[in-house]
Design an enzyme around this catalytic site. Structure first.
Site, PDB file in Angstrom:
ATOM      1  N   ASP A 169     -23.285 -41.008 -70.521  1.00  0.00           N
ATOM      2  CA  ASP A 169     -23.912 -42.208 -69.969  1.00  0.00           C
ATOM      3  C   ASP A 169     -24.212 -43.230 -71.074  1.00  0.00           C
ATOM      4  O   ASP A 169     -23.938 -44.420 -70.934  1.00  0.00           O
ATOM      5  CB  ASP A 169     -25.236 -41.842 -69.287  1.00  0.00           C
ATOM      6  CG  ASP A 169     -25.053 -41.485 -67.822  1.00  0.00           C
ATOM      7  OD1 ASP A 169     -24.072 -41.922 -67.219  1.00  0.00           O
ATOM      8  OD2 ASP A 169     -25.902 -40.762 -67.280  1.00  0.00           O
TER       9      ASP A 169
ATOM     10  N   GLU B 284     -30.040 -47.948 -68.287  1.00  0.00           N
ATOM     11  CA  GLU B 284     -30.844 -46.835 -67.775  1.00  0.00           C
ATOM     12  C   GLU B 284     -31.284 -45.906 -68.895  1.00  0.00           C
ATOM     13  O   GLU B 284     -32.368 -45.352 -68.868  1.00  0.00           O
ATOM     14  CB  GLU B 284     -30.018 -46.046 -66.748  1.00  0.00           C
ATOM     15  CG  GLU B 284     -30.740 -44.828 -66.217  1.00  0.00           C
ATOM     16  CD  GLU B 284     -29.900 -44.030 -65.225  1.00  0.00           C
ATOM     17  OE1 GLU B 284     -30.432 -43.048 -64.687  1.00  0.00           O
ATOM     18  OE2 GLU B 284     -28.733 -44.381 -64.997  1.00  0.00           O
TER      19      GLU B 284
ATOM     20  N   ASP C  43     -26.018 -49.630 -65.096  1.00  0.00           N
ATOM     21  CA  ASP C  43     -26.107 -48.212 -64.737  1.00  0.00           C
ATOM     22  C   ASP C  43     -24.742 -47.620 -65.085  1.00  0.00           C
ATOM     23  O   ASP C  43     -23.757 -47.845 -64.375  1.00  0.00           O
ATOM     24  CB  ASP C  43     -26.420 -48.025 -63.250  1.00  0.00           C
ATOM     25  CG  ASP C  43     -26.770 -46.573 -62.929  1.00  0.00           C
ATOM     26  OD1 ASP C  43     -26.480 -45.694 -63.760  1.00  0.00           O
ATOM     27  OD2 ASP C  43     -27.322 -46.320 -61.845  1.00  0.00           O
TER      28      ASP C  43
ATOM     29  N   ILE D  50     -23.260 -44.555 -65.198  1.00  0.00           N
ATOM     30  CA  ILE D  50     -22.647 -43.709 -64.163  1.00  0.00           C
ATOM     31  C   ILE D  50     -23.718 -43.423 -63.124  1.00  0.00           C
ATOM     32  O   ILE D  50     -24.582 -42.581 -63.331  1.00  0.00           O
ATOM     33  CB  ILE D  50     -22.088 -42.375 -64.721  1.00  0.00           C
ATOM     34  CG1 ILE D  50     -21.111 -42.605 -65.860  1.00  0.00           C
ATOM     35  CG2 ILE D  50     -21.396 -41.588 -63.591  1.00  0.00           C
ATOM     36  CD1 ILE D  50     -20.594 -41.308 -66.500  1.00  0.00           C
ATOM     37  N   ASP D  51     -23.676 -44.157 -62.015  1.00  0.00           N
ATOM     38  CA  ASP D  51     -24.610 -43.894 -60.929  1.00  0.00           C
ATOM     39  C   ASP D  51     -24.110 -42.671 -60.160  1.00  0.00           C
ATOM     40  O   ASP D  51     -22.908 -42.469 -60.021  1.00  0.00           O
ATOM     41  CB  ASP D  51     -24.676 -45.114 -60.001  1.00  0.00           C
ATOM     42  CG  ASP D  51     -25.791 -45.007 -58.981  1.00  0.00           C
ATOM     43  OD1 ASP D  51     -26.917 -44.672 -59.388  1.00  0.00           O
ATOM     44  OD2 ASP D  51     -25.533 -45.237 -57.791  1.00  0.00           O
TER      45      ASP D  51
ATOM     46  N   THR E 189     -24.806 -39.402 -61.106  1.00  0.00           N
ATOM     47  CA  THR E 189     -24.306 -38.513 -62.174  1.00  0.00           C
ATOM     48  C   THR E 189     -24.074 -37.094 -61.674  1.00  0.00           C
ATOM     49  O   THR E 189     -23.100 -36.448 -62.076  1.00  0.00           O
ATOM     50  CB  THR E 189     -25.311 -38.489 -63.356  1.00  0.00           C
ATOM     51  OG1 THR E 189     -25.640 -39.829 -63.715  1.00  0.00           O
ATOM     52  CG2 THR E 189     -24.714 -37.790 -64.553  1.00  0.00           C
TER      53      THR E 189
ATOM     54  N   ASP F   9     -29.989 -49.511 -60.509  1.00  0.00           N
ATOM     55  CA  ASP F   9     -29.254 -49.026 -59.340  1.00  0.00           C
ATOM     56  C   ASP F   9     -28.873 -50.160 -58.394  1.00  0.00           C
ATOM     57  O   ASP F   9     -27.807 -50.137 -57.780  1.00  0.00           O
ATOM     58  CB  ASP F   9     -30.106 -48.039 -58.523  1.00  0.00           C
ATOM     59  CG  ASP F   9     -30.428 -46.757 -59.262  1.00  0.00           C
ATOM     60  OD1 ASP F   9     -29.499 -46.149 -59.808  1.00  0.00           O
ATOM     61  OD2 ASP F   9     -31.605 -46.361 -59.290  1.00  0.00           O
TER      62      ASP F   9
END
Length: 377
Positions: free
Chosen positions: A54, A79, A153, A155-156, A158, A301
């Site tokens: 991330d 994030e 973000d 990798i939303d 995860t 997000d």
């Protein structure tokens, strides 16, 4: 703004490629899914490779945006923290260096000398993607980069990315879980008001190439400011008498599920993973609304998909504020904003969407949802 949009589309595709490389290259995939703990853990290794993946994506986006638009440097938020500490108490700050070799050397120090994994990751970070096609040439918005901030973000969803379940995406259907739910989200907001004005979404695992068998992605974008509303998606046409459909988290409160079952009917209530993916379902017309009663999402997000919904005539509102409002469901005072932290909170919670949210495409549908939930929460 057209230049910024083109850059964000390019860096989002780079990010998607890093996400795919981490799953497709065996040395990286093993680190991703086989994290050791307790006595088996190498104390010189950072505590969480998932978080490192991330952070690498986040810092790559930050690096590339800062290089082209230095006036945005202090307003590119993500994030993740980019500071890591291994089991021996040694601290490493993860950044993207000027060359692939320098980045590989830095990553090797985080990965306890795993040069193979570090080199694979560095190559993906520094590799330019193919040109992303987007009809942005006529896009003129009277905003300068110095007026804007960014939420990333990397990798939303995860957990869906790590689990890696593969589904065949069917046109016109949303998927409850799987790799499709993992998204790269880059949202741009106005520093003065916090309103989202641009969003880029990349879905790294959209379909498998029939020829090579590798995953291919899909990108989405939207711009909304003043009189300009442009989006890669067109506004979905609702069929006659199609009724209201809603997407929720499977862990949503029973009282919310019951109220929406009464409003929509049981067949029109759907469940999916990932906040970003659920809002994307609304953007694509796979669901009319997304409702979340908990304060479990964050600015990173919602910022990107919020901008796309605005461009389509919809938005994302604070559920609690809407329920308390006497002026009806819609209003600028209830739309989520992205420039100010929650002063009474600490850490990541400073940037939580504490009142829950409703993502919608149509104001009349938002009013219906508010009517069904008022007095229930």
């Amino acid at each position: 703004m057209a230049d910024l949009l083109r850059l964000l589309l390019r860096v989002a595709e780079k990010a998607a490629n890093v996400a795919r490389v981490c799953r497709q290259e065996a040395p990286l995939f093993q680190l991703l899914v086989q994290e050791k703990t307790g006595e088996d853990k190498n104390k010189k290794f950072v505590q969480d490779f998932k978080t490192l993946a991330d952070v690498v994506i986040q810092e790559m986006i930050r690096h590339d945006v800062r290089a082209q638009f230095p006036e945005m440097a202090g307003f590119i938020h993500g994030e993740e923290s980019n500071k890591f500490e291994n089991g021996l108490g040694e601290s490493v700050t993860v950044t993207v260096c000027g060359t692939q070799e320098e980045t590989a050397k830095l990553l090797a120090s985080v990965l306890d000398g795993d040069n193979t994994a570090a080199s694979l990751l560095a190559r993906a970070i520094h590799q330019d993607p193919v040109t992303i096609e987007a009809d942005t040439d006529g896009l003129t918005v009277p905003l300068s980069p110095s007026e804007l901030g960014i939420w990333i973000d990397p990798i939303d969803a995860t957990s869906q990315y790590i689990e890696g379940r593969e589904e065949v995406l069917e046109e016109g259907h949303l998927f409850p879980s799987g790799l499709h739910c993992a998204l790269v989200l880059i949202g741009v907001y106005l520093r003065s008001t916090g309103e989202p004005v641009m969003g880029v979404i990349n879905q790294p695992f959209n379909y498998k190439d029939p020829a090579g068998g590798g995953w291919k992605g899909k990108h989405f974008w939207g711009v909304s400011f003043g009189g300009v509303n442009a989006c890669s998606e067109s506004r979905p046409k609702d069929g006659p008498g199609s009724g209201l459909s809603a997407v929720l988290s499977s862990s949503e409160k029973p009282v919310v599920k019951e109220a929406l079952t009464s409003l929509c009917g049981p067949d029109k209530l759907m469940y999916a993973s990932g906040a970003g993916y659920k809002i994307l379902c609304v953007i694509q017309g796979l669901a009319d609304v997304y409702i979340l009663s908990e304060g479990s999402t964050f600015k990173w997000d919602s910022c990107a998909p919020h901008a796309l919904l605005r461009a389509l005539g919809g938005g994302v509102v604070d559920l609690a504020k809407c329920l308390q409002s006497n002026s009806g469901a819609q209003g600028h005072q209830t739309e989520l904003t992205y420039h100010q932290p929650n002063a009474e909170c600490k850490g990541a919670d400073r940037w939580a969407n504490n009142g829950g949210l409703v993502a919608y495409r149509d104001c009349s549908q938002l009013c219906s949802v508010m009517g069904a939930l008022r007095g229930k929460l």
